[in-house]
Design a protein around this motif. Sequence first.
Motif, PDB file in Angstrom:
ATOM      1  N   ASP A   1       2.098 -45.023 -16.970  1.00 17.79           N
ATOM      2  CA  ASP A   1       3.244 -44.724 -16.099  1.00 17.79           C
ATOM      3  C   ASP A   1       3.398 -43.273 -15.644  1.00 17.79           C
TER       4      ASP A   1
ATOM      5  N   ASP B   1       3.455 -49.207 -15.934  1.00 19.60           N
ATOM      6  CA  ASP B   1       2.592 -48.749 -17.024  1.00 19.60           C
ATOM      7  C   ASP B   1       1.146 -49.227 -16.893  1.00 19.60           C
TER       8      ASP B   1
ATOM      9  N   LYS C   1       9.076 -53.062 -28.214  1.00 24.07           N
ATOM     10  CA  LYS C   1       9.664 -52.147 -27.235  1.00 24.07           C
ATOM     11  C   LYS C   1      10.373 -52.978 -26.176  1.00 24.07           C
TER      12      LYS C   1
ATOM     13  N   ARG D   1      12.212 -41.034 -17.854  1.00 26.92           N
ATOM     14  CA  ARG D   1      11.486 -41.219 -16.585  1.00 26.92           C
ATOM     15  C   ARG D   1      11.748 -40.041 -15.646  1.00 26.92           C
TER      16      ARG D   1
ATOM     17  N   LYS E   1      10.640 -53.250 -15.785  1.00 22.05           N
ATOM     18  CA  LYS E   1       9.427 -53.475 -16.584  1.00 22.05           C
ATOM     19  C   LYS E   1       9.575 -54.753 -17.402  1.00 22.05           C
TER      20      LYS E   1
ATOM     21  N   LYS F   1      11.920 -49.751 -30.500  1.00 26.46           N
ATOM     22  CA  LYS F   1      12.412 -48.832 -29.472  1.00 26.46           C
ATOM     23  C   LYS F   1      13.208 -49.587 -28.418  1.00 26.46           C
TER      24      LYS F   1
ATOM     25  N   SER G   1      15.432 -41.286 -24.994  1.00 34.71           N
ATOM     26  CA  SER G   1      16.062 -40.263 -24.166  1.00 34.71           C
ATOM     27  C   SER G   1      17.523 -40.568 -23.847  1.00 34.71           C
TER      28      SER G   1
ATOM     29  N   TYR H   1      14.610 -36.490 -29.977  1.00 34.83           N
ATOM     30  CA  TYR H   1      14.713 -35.217 -29.250  1.00 34.83           C
ATOM     31  C   TYR H   1      15.612 -34.241 -30.000  1.00 34.83           C
TER      32      TYR H   1
HETATM   33  C1  PBG Z   1       6.105 -44.944 -21.223  1.00 34.06           C
HETATM   34  C2  PBG Z   1       7.120 -44.548 -22.204  1.00 34.06           C
HETATM   35  C3  PBG Z   1       8.509 -44.645 -22.032  1.00 34.06           C
HETATM   36  C4  PBG Z   1       9.077 -44.040 -23.152  1.00 34.06           C
HETATM   37  C5  PBG Z   1       8.041 -43.621 -23.993  1.00 34.06           C
HETATM   38  N1  PBG Z   1       6.823 -43.956 -23.396  1.00 34.06           N
HETATM   39  C6  PBG Z   1       9.328 -45.124 -20.877  1.00 34.06           C
HETATM   40  C7  PBG Z   1       9.142 -46.462 -20.338  1.00 34.06           C
HETATM   41  O1  PBG Z   1       8.593 -47.363 -20.985  1.00 34.06           O
HETATM   42  O2  PBG Z   1       9.567 -46.631 -19.209  1.00 34.06           O
HETATM   43  C8  PBG Z   1      10.557 -43.865 -23.342  1.00 34.06           C
HETATM   44  C9  PBG Z   1      10.983 -42.744 -24.205  1.00 34.06           C
HETATM   45  C10 PBG Z   1      12.373 -42.299 -24.019  1.00 34.06           C
HETATM   46  O3  PBG Z   1      13.183 -42.863 -23.264  1.00 34.06           O
HETATM   47  O4  PBG Z   1      12.700 -41.300 -24.670  1.00 34.06           O
HETATM   48  N2  PBG Z   1       5.322 -46.021 -21.445  1.00 34.06           N
END
Ligand code: PBG
Length: 333
Positions: free
Chosen positions: A126, A134, A200, A210, A224, A255, A281, A319
């Motif tokens: 991604d 991705d 995830k 993002r 996604k 996650k 995030s 973070y």
């Molecule tokens: C990408 C990826 C993502 C995150 C970690 N690796 C975003 C997504 O899947 O769109 C998210 C991490 C975060 O939000 O802190 N494959």
Amino acid sequence: MVAKFPHSRMRRNRSDEFIRQLVREHEVTVRDLIYPIFVVEGKNQRQPIASMPGIERISLDELERELKSLVDLGIPAVALFPKVDVSLKDSTGSEAINPNGLIPHAIATAKACAPTIGVITDAALDPYTTHGQDGIIDQNGYVLNDETLEVLVEQALVCTRAGADVIAPSDMMDGRIRAIRSALEENSFKNTKILAYAAKYASAYYGPFRDAVGSSGNLGSKSKSQYQMDPANSEEALREVAMDIDEGADMVMVKPGLPYLDVIHKVKRKFGMPTFAYQVSGEYSMHMAAINQKWLQESVIFESLLCFKRAGADGILTYFGKYIARRLQQNAE
Ligand code: PBG
């Protein structure tokens, strides 16, 4: 028989700090922390990310400084994420397998200046695709599983050759752990670890990430949901984790974090695997927004990490990693 009040007063063990300390079941330590870092090309770059107050994208010279302070703090590992120039993006994410790309350079920099810190990198396309998905897409925008796998294997090898300690396939494609594990074994990378983003979810909590890697504009209003999990499901998470373990994962991850503590708990209970949680995030941004408004006290940060430990998480990607490590160090002084 449970003793009854007044024989049993639950408050006795809460009366003083000494006894609260003695009966405390869980603890957050610096050893639990994995700190995600966003990297960019250039020099002397520290670019603020509007939706993540206090977090910056940094260039590799700054990364050196950053890692030295993380060593002093005792943080065991970092996860590196790239923001590459738009000119390097294409529909197949080919920059992901460039051995001279930003991430391989960042890995080499990290290993050279802070060899004791574990380096984790994502296997996912991604940050490199013009459509923000991705994987590789077909003419209908459907993300192709098996074609993408071939690129992920190459990306994993490129990162491992650059010195990565842990490969973290983060896209929820099927079969990626087995494919990457086989390639690592064939290339004699026997100790390269795989951290599977095993459960995830297709989550809106990833929005600020993002922004940070510059993929939100590419993804637009698309989701996604055709590969990441439905937030309504938890039994499915157990099947995902079981498959990733069978395919050769060394650690599994759930996650997002705080809204999915039930999943972390179930996964740890059922499999007893090293289980990591990603406080993503959006969770960081929510906390920071409320703290900056003075709507919440800063102590919610510690509380949130403690909840991961209580739920059964071993490592926590957060973070807040640097902040927590600093506070722990101050408390110890
Ligand atoms: C990408 C990826 C993502 C995150 C970690 N690796 C975003 C997504 O899947 O769109 C998210 C991490 C975060 O939000 O802190 N494959």
